[in-house]
Design a protein around this motif. Structure first.
Motif, PDB file in Angstrom:
ATOM      1  N   GLU A 157       0.939  -1.089   0.048  1.00 49.79           N
ATOM      2  CA  GLU A 157       0.213  -0.003  -0.043  1.00 49.79           C
ATOM      3  C   GLU A 157       0.828   1.146   0.015  1.00 49.79           C
ATOM      4  O   GLU A 157       2.213   1.033   0.566  1.00 49.79           O
ATOM      5  CB  GLU A 157      -0.913  -0.176   1.372  1.00 49.79           C
ATOM      6  N   ILE A 158       0.544   2.214  -0.760  1.00 55.69           N
ATOM      7  CA  ILE A 158       1.148   3.615  -0.427  1.00 55.69           C
ATOM      8  C   ILE A 158       0.819   4.167   0.760  1.00 55.69           C
ATOM      9  O   ILE A 158      -0.537   4.037   0.996  1.00 55.69           O
ATOM     10  CB  ILE A 158       0.497   4.278  -1.805  1.00 55.69           C
ATOM     11  N   MET A 159       1.667   4.684   1.430  1.00 51.94           N
ATOM     12  CA  MET A 159       1.407   5.110   2.886  1.00 51.94           C
ATOM     13  C   MET A 159       2.326   6.295   3.125  1.00 51.94           C
ATOM     14  O   MET A 159       3.407   6.310   2.780  1.00 51.94           O
ATOM     15  CB  MET A 159       1.448   4.039   3.821  1.00 51.94           C
ATOM     16  N   PHE A 160       2.072   6.967   4.391  1.00 54.44           N
ATOM     17  CA  PHE A 160       2.744   8.095   4.536  1.00 54.44           C
ATOM     18  C   PHE A 160       3.652   7.528   5.567  1.00 54.44           C
ATOM     19  O   PHE A 160       3.541   6.567   6.659  1.00 54.44           O
ATOM     20  CB  PHE A 160       1.996   9.072   5.282  1.00 54.44           C
ATOM     21  N   GLN A 161       4.991   8.247   5.823  1.00 55.82           N
ATOM     22  CA  GLN A 161       5.740   7.994   6.830  1.00 55.82           C
ATOM     23  C   GLN A 161       5.520   8.699   8.154  1.00 55.82           C
ATOM     24  O   GLN A 161       5.739   8.550   9.314  1.00 55.82           O
ATOM     25  CB  GLN A 161       7.247   8.311   6.438  1.00 55.82           C
ATOM     26  N   ASN A 162       5.148   9.896   7.863  1.00 53.61           N
ATOM     27  CA  ASN A 162       4.640  10.970   9.127  1.00 53.61           C
ATOM     28  C   ASN A 162       3.407  11.104   9.387  1.00 53.61           C
ATOM     29  O   ASN A 162       2.538  11.327   8.547  1.00 53.61           O
ATOM     30  CB  ASN A 162       5.343  12.382   8.703  1.00 53.61           C
ATOM     31  N   PRO A 163       2.845  10.532  10.497  1.00 50.89           N
ATOM     32  CA  PRO A 163       1.351  10.380  10.879  1.00 50.89           C
ATOM     33  C   PRO A 163       0.760  11.903  10.846  1.00 50.89           C
ATOM     34  O   PRO A 163      -0.288  11.963  10.354  1.00 50.89           O
ATOM     35  CB  PRO A 163       1.413   9.918  12.165  1.00 50.89           C
ATOM     36  N   ASP A 164       1.499  12.950  11.348  1.00 51.42           N
ATOM     37  CA  ASP A 164       1.106  14.331  10.948  1.00 51.42           C
ATOM     38  C   ASP A 164       0.737  14.866   9.764  1.00 51.42           C
ATOM     39  O   ASP A 164      -0.248  15.377   9.258  1.00 51.42           O
ATOM     40  CB  ASP A 164       1.824  15.317  11.611  1.00 51.42           C
ATOM     41  N   ILE A 165       1.437  14.486   8.630  1.00 55.29           N
ATOM     42  CA  ILE A 165       1.191  14.764   7.255  1.00 55.29           C
ATOM     43  C   ILE A 165       0.161  13.784   6.673  1.00 55.29           C
ATOM     44  O   ILE A 165      -0.747  14.167   6.013  1.00 55.29           O
ATOM     45  CB  ILE A 165       2.520  14.377   6.714  1.00 55.29           C
ATOM     46  N   ALA A 166       0.086  12.538   7.185  1.00 58.56           N
ATOM     47  CA  ALA A 166      -0.966  11.737   6.671  1.00 58.56           C
ATOM     48  C   ALA A 166      -2.223  12.169   7.168  1.00 58.56           C
ATOM     49  O   ALA A 166      -3.379  12.352   6.366  1.00 58.56           O
ATOM     50  CB  ALA A 166      -0.800  10.435   7.459  1.00 58.56           C
ATOM     51  N   GLU A 167      -2.426  12.832   8.485  1.00 57.04           N
ATOM     52  CA  GLU A 167      -3.632  13.415   8.962  1.00 57.04           C
ATOM     53  C   GLU A 167      -4.073  14.657   8.159  1.00 57.04           C
ATOM     54  O   GLU A 167      -5.342  15.001   7.773  1.00 57.04           O
ATOM     55  CB  GLU A 167      -3.517  13.614  10.404  1.00 57.04           C
ATOM     56  N   GLU A 168      -3.132  15.566   7.911  1.00 55.33           N
ATOM     57  CA  GLU A 168      -3.252  16.716   7.044  1.00 55.33           C
ATOM     58  C   GLU A 168      -3.998  16.564   5.924  1.00 55.33           C
ATOM     59  O   GLU A 168      -4.746  16.914   5.279  1.00 55.33           O
ATOM     60  CB  GLU A 168      -2.031  17.453   6.918  1.00 55.33           C
ATOM     61  N   PHE A 169      -3.033  15.349   5.028  1.00 55.39           N
ATOM     62  CA  PHE A 169      -3.676  14.922   3.932  1.00 55.39           C
ATOM     63  C   PHE A 169      -5.055  14.456   3.827  1.00 55.39           C
ATOM     64  O   PHE A 169      -6.025  14.794   2.892  1.00 55.39           O
ATOM     65  CB  PHE A 169      -2.667  13.841   3.389  1.00 55.39           C
ATOM     66  N   ALA A 170      -5.222  13.475   4.931  1.00 55.34           N
ATOM     67  CA  ALA A 170      -6.763  12.941   5.036  1.00 55.34           C
ATOM     68  C   ALA A 170      -7.622  14.036   5.101  1.00 55.34           C
ATOM     69  O   ALA A 170      -8.824  14.016   4.354  1.00 55.34           O
ATOM     70  CB  ALA A 170      -6.765  11.994   6.322  1.00 55.34           C
ATOM     71  N   PHE A 171      -7.469  15.033   5.859  1.00 56.38           N
ATOM     72  CA  PHE A 171      -8.541  16.099   5.892  1.00 56.38           C
ATOM     73  C   PHE A 171      -8.746  16.810   4.589  1.00 56.38           C
ATOM     74  O   PHE A 171      -9.646  17.406   4.342  1.00 56.38           O
ATOM     75  CB  PHE A 171      -8.104  17.128   7.190  1.00 56.38           C
ATOM     76  N   GLY A 172      -7.545  16.968   3.903  1.00 51.46           N
ATOM     77  CA  GLY A 172      -7.719  17.768   2.587  1.00 51.46           C
ATOM     78  C   GLY A 172      -8.552  16.976   1.749  1.00 51.46           C
ATOM     79  O   GLY A 172      -9.323  17.477   0.816  1.00 51.46           O
ATOM     80  N   ALA A 173      -8.092  15.538   1.599  1.00 51.62           N
ATOM     81  CA  ALA A 173      -9.090  14.621   0.952  1.00 51.62           C
ATOM     82  C   ALA A 173     -10.533  14.531   1.128  1.00 51.62           C
ATOM     83  O   ALA A 173     -11.179  14.547   0.353  1.00 51.62           O
ATOM     84  CB  ALA A 173      -8.307  13.083   0.952  1.00 51.62           C
ATOM     85  N   LEU A 174     -10.777  14.539   2.498  1.00 49.76           N
ATOM     86  CA  LEU A 174     -12.143  14.800   2.918  1.00 49.76           C
ATOM     87  C   LEU A 174     -12.790  16.042   2.229  1.00 49.76           C
ATOM     88  O   LEU A 174     -13.832  15.982   1.907  1.00 49.76           O
ATOM     89  CB  LEU A 174     -12.199  14.793   4.520  1.00 49.76           C
ATOM     90  N   SER A 175     -11.994  17.230   2.359  1.00 50.87           N
ATOM     91  CA  SER A 175     -12.478  18.264   1.905  1.00 50.87           C
ATOM     92  C   SER A 175     -12.924  18.547   0.529  1.00 50.87           C
ATOM     93  O   SER A 175     -14.164  18.812   0.035  1.00 50.87           O
ATOM     94  CB  SER A 175     -11.742  19.819   2.072  1.00 50.87           C
ATOM     95  N   CYS A 176     -12.301  17.643  -0.268  1.00 53.29           N
ATOM     96  CA  CYS A 176     -12.514  17.440  -1.658  1.00 53.29           C
ATOM     97  C   CYS A 176     -13.619  16.407  -1.749  1.00 53.29           C
ATOM     98  O   CYS A 176     -14.575  16.612  -2.708  1.00 53.29           O
ATOM     99  CB  CYS A 176     -11.479  16.726  -2.389  1.00 53.29           C
TER     100      CYS A 176
END
Length: 296
Positions: A157-176
């Motif tokens: 799976e493509i995954m993030f190394q930094n959990p904070d960046i993963a969370e930020e991206f997840a909120f961005g994807a949710l806004s889309c």
């Protein structure tokens, strides 16, 4: 990729930059190659939208497949098979049609929602830019933090190394995702689907016409008995909840729960994101809507 909504007067969709299925497909292929250097997976990603018709997922609305949105992929194998240039190149490369006609078999290319895959990653990053929710520097930050790992079920799976960046991206994807299923998006896509249904029924359009460019299809509609209906659609500015409205339509709720190395999916370590996802999933679209129109 904006499903014909760019032809309306909506202040958002009419102002977003052009974003084609071709650009998306090349982007998906580039992401897969970056993470795998595997030609078969890369080509499967490149071809995954080859059978997509004009106005993209509006065709799912035409077929009442708006909750699954997979009817646009129904002819992928046939489209590759009938293209002699592609088939000859596959033969030269020693690659079979079966190895590139279904990108779902490659978890880096595509996997079960809400996991992160090259397909979801590409359109999310592009739309974060298009919707002006992120800068290119922020997009680069997300991309540089990504790696390929193995999740709990043993799949790559493509995954993030930094959990904070993963969370930020997840909120961005949710806004889309909220934009993909907002009232205007659902109303506008169903309105355009109604026009296409009428066009197919009265022979203004044929199924093969839907494989023309969107501009060519628009030209056919503009010079037919549906010209006034099409003109009205292009003047659609907004929508409002209204008991006297003419459309009630559900939606596929898209969000991404990306995996962070050694932490799991964002919903497992971020209560804020988990709550936001649950709120999004619990939105009820069972209400009538009415279009608001303006002169062009």
């Amino acid at each position: 990729m904006n499903c014909g909504l760019q032809f309306t007067l909506h202040p958002g969709f009419s102002s977003y930059g052009p974003y084609s299925r071709y650009e998306h497909s090349v982007g998906v292929a580039c992401i897969i190659w970056y993470f795998t250097h595997d030609k078969k997976q890369t080509l499967a990603g490149l071809f995954h939208d080859i059978s997509t018709r004009a106005f993209s997922h509006v065709i799912d609305f035409v077929r009442k497949d708006y909750l699954v949105q997979e009817s646009t992929e129904d002819n992928t194998r046939q489209f590759i098979l009938q293209d002699s240039v592609i088939m000859n190149q596959l033969l030269c490369d020693g690659i079979s049609l079966d190895e590139v006609s279904d990108y779902h078999v490659y978890p880096i290319a595509d996997n079960d929602s809400p996991r992160l895959s090259a397909d979801r990653l590409e359109y999310t990053l592009e739309n974060l830019l298009n919707y002006r929710k992120c800068t290119i520097e922020e997009i680069e930050k997300y991309y540089k933090d990504l790696t390929v790992g193995v999740s709990e079920d043993g799949k790559q799976e493509i995954m993030f190394q930094n959990p904070d960046i993963a969370e930020e991206f997840a909120f961005g994807a949710l806004s889309c995702g909220m934009i993909y299923s907002c009232d205007f998006d659902r109303y506008g896509m169903e309105k355009l689907a109604e026009i296409l249904r009428k066009g197919l029924k009265d022979k203004t359009l044929t199924e093969s016409d839907l494989y023309l460019s969107e501009i060519e299809v628009v030209n056919k509609l503009s010079h037919s008995d549906l010209c006034n209906t099409w003109d009205e659609y292009t003047r659609l500015y907004d929508v409002a909840k209204d008991p006297s409205g003419d459309i009630m339509v559900n939606a596929k709720k898209r969000y991404i729960d990306p995996y962070a190395c050694k932490h799991g999916g964002v919903t497992t370590f971020s209560a804020a994101f988990k709550n936001a996802v649950n709120e999004f999933k619990n939105i009820d679209y069972q209400y009538l809507m009415k279009g608001i129109y303006r002169n062009g």
